[in-house]
Design a protein around this motif. Sequence first.
Motif, mmCIF file in Angstrom:
data_model
loop_
_atom_site.group_PDB
_atom_site.id
_atom_site.type_symbol
_atom_site.label_atom_id
_atom_site.label_comp_id
_atom_site.label_asym_id
_atom_site.label_seq_id
_atom_site.Cartn_x
_atom_site.Cartn_y
_atom_site.Cartn_z
ATOM 1 N N GLN A 1 108.774 37.568 83.637
ATOM 2 C CA GLN A 1 108.351 36.287 83.624
ATOM 3 C C GLN A 1 106.945 36.144 83.198
ATOM 4 O OE1 GLN A 1 107.065 35.880 87.968
ATOM 5 N NE2 GLN A 1 107.163 33.805 87.762
ATOM 6 N N VAL A 2 106.865 35.074 82.200
ATOM 7 C CA VAL A 2 105.652 34.929 81.384
ATOM 8 C C VAL A 2 104.799 33.785 82.332
ATOM 9 C CG1 VAL A 2 104.657 33.753 79.478
ATOM 10 C CG2 VAL A 2 106.680 35.140 79.083
ATOM 11 N N LEU A 3 103.473 34.478 82.457
ATOM 12 C CA LEU A 3 102.458 33.651 83.374
ATOM 13 C C LEU A 3 101.596 32.891 82.514
ATOM 14 C CD1 LEU A 3 101.642 36.679 85.640
ATOM 15 C CD2 LEU A 3 103.352 35.051 85.958
ATOM 16 N N GLU A 4 101.201 33.339 81.617
ATOM 17 C CA GLU A 4 99.950 32.378 80.725
ATOM 18 C C GLU A 4 99.862 32.915 79.272
ATOM 19 O OE1 GLU A 4 95.719 32.811 81.744
ATOM 20 O OE2 GLU A 4 96.451 34.278 83.071
ATOM 21 N N THR A 5 99.519 32.118 78.396
ATOM 22 C CA THR A 5 99.219 32.358 76.988
ATOM 23 C C THR A 5 97.515 32.672 77.066
ATOM 24 O OG1 THR A 5 100.829 31.163 76.134
ATOM 25 C CG2 THR A 5 98.862 31.860 74.479
ATOM 26 N N VAL A 6 97.224 33.886 76.505
ATOM 27 C CA VAL A 6 95.761 34.153 76.630
ATOM 28 C C VAL A 6 95.235 34.499 75.312
ATOM 29 C CG1 VAL A 6 95.874 35.557 78.855
ATOM 30 C CG2 VAL A 6 96.423 36.806 76.441
ATOM 31 N N GLY A 7 96.160 34.274 74.071
ATOM 32 C CA GLY A 7 95.476 34.436 72.877
ATOM 33 C C GLY A 7 96.414 33.946 71.858
ATOM 34 N N SER A 8 96.032 33.806 70.505
ATOM 35 C CA SER A 8 96.989 33.815 69.558
ATOM 36 C C SER A 8 95.967 33.990 68.238
ATOM 37 C CB SER A 8 97.606 32.310 69.302
ATOM 38 O OG SER A 8 96.478 31.315 69.126
ATOM 39 N N GLY A 9 96.788 34.219 67.145
ATOM 40 C CA GLY A 9 96.212 34.709 65.746
ATOM 41 C C GLY A 9 97.250 34.062 64.712
ATOM 42 N N ALA A 10 96.972 34.750 63.321
ATOM 43 C CA ALA A 10 97.562 34.044 62.512
ATOM 44 C C ALA A 10 99.019 34.319 62.442
ATOM 45 C CB ALA A 10 97.106 34.749 61.061
ATOM 46 N N SER A 11 99.403 35.663 63.167
ATOM 47 C CA SER A 11 100.802 35.944 63.011
ATOM 48 C C SER A 11 101.304 36.230 64.335
ATOM 49 C CB SER A 11 101.133 37.050 61.958
ATOM 50 O OG SER A 11 100.231 38.210 62.568
ATOM 51 N N SER A 12 100.527 36.211 65.565
ATOM 52 C CA SER A 12 100.840 36.687 66.712
ATOM 53 C C SER A 12 100.417 35.857 68.128
ATOM 54 C CB SER A 12 100.562 37.909 67.129
ATOM 55 O OG SER A 12 99.236 38.247 67.106
ATOM 56 N N VAL A 13 101.056 35.870 69.005
ATOM 57 C CA VAL A 13 100.592 35.147 70.301
ATOM 58 C C VAL A 13 100.643 36.278 71.639
ATOM 59 C CG1 VAL A 13 101.200 33.298 71.936
ATOM 60 C CG2 VAL A 13 101.564 32.938 69.358
ATOM 61 N N VAL A 14 99.560 36.322 72.237
ATOM 62 C CA VAL A 14 99.615 37.327 73.247
ATOM 63 C C VAL A 14 99.702 36.449 74.705
ATOM 64 C CG1 VAL A 14 98.478 38.846 74.559
ATOM 65 C CG2 VAL A 14 98.308 38.842 72.189
ATOM 66 N N LYS A 15 100.758 36.939 75.506
ATOM 67 C CA LYS A 15 101.030 36.336 76.698
ATOM 68 C C LYS A 15 100.941 37.365 77.849
ATOM 69 C CE LYS A 15 103.916 32.684 74.535
ATOM 70 N NZ LYS A 15 105.031 32.109 74.752
ATOM 71 N N VAL A 16 100.658 36.904 78.857
ATOM 72 C CA VAL A 16 100.300 37.789 80.377
ATOM 73 C C VAL A 16 101.830 37.385 80.962
ATOM 74 C CG1 VAL A 16 99.292 38.175 82.300
ATOM 75 C CG2 VAL A 16 98.050 37.578 80.443
ATOM 76 N N ALA A 17 102.612 38.609 81.312
ATOM 77 C CA ALA A 17 103.556 38.469 81.900
ATOM 78 C C ALA A 17 103.958 39.300 83.282
ATOM 79 C CB ALA A 17 104.861 38.822 81.022
ATOM 80 N N ARG A 18 104.659 39.228 84.126
ATOM 81 C CA ARG A 18 104.923 40.038 85.203
ATOM 82 C C ARG A 18 106.437 40.435 85.037
ATOM 83 N NH1 ARG A 18 103.397 37.213 89.125
ATOM 84 N NH2 ARG A 18 101.811 38.470 89.618
ATOM 85 N N HIS A 19 106.437 42.070 85.106
ATOM 86 C CA HIS A 19 107.787 42.874 84.907
ATOM 87 C C HIS A 19 108.588 42.386 86.343
ATOM 88 C CE1 HIS A 19 110.629 45.849 85.230
ATOM 89 N NE2 HIS A 19 110.634 45.927 83.915
#
Length: 129
Positions: A1-19
Motif C-alpha cells: 500500500q503506497v502511502l506517499e511520494t517522498v522524493g524524485s530524481g532524473a530516473s527514479s521516484v521514492v515512495k513510502v509504502a506499507r507491506h
Amino acid sequence: QVLETVGSGASSVVKVARHLGTGKVVALKYLNMMGDAATREQAITELKVLYDCRCDHLVDFFDAFYDDGSLIIALQLMRASLEDCFAALRAAAGHSGTEPAAAALQEQMLQAKGHGGQPGVHGADGVAP
C-alpha cells in the motif's frame, strides 16, 4: 500500500509504502526501465550492488521486482537527509566543521564498500584513483 511520494530524481521516484502482510513501512524506489540504455544499465548496476553488498553501513535491502515498466526496489525507510547525517556527525564529534563530518561519512562509505577505509584505496571523492 503506497502511502506517499517522498522524493524524485532524473530516473527514479521514492515512495513510502506499507507491506500489507507485516505492516512494515518501507521505501520503494521506482526506477524507470523504459528510458535510454544508460539509465537501464545504471538501474541494473544498482540492483547488483544491493544484492552483493549487504552491509551494516547501508540501508537494508529487502527485495526488488519489475512492474509496468519500472524496476521497484524495496529498502529500509530512512527519514534523514545528508545534512541530517552531517549534523549528527558534527554533534558527536563536538565541533561545527563540515570537513571532519565529511571524512567520517566517507569512512562509513568505504566500510560499506568493503575497503575498510584503507589509505590510498580511494580518492577524496570516494572514487578509485
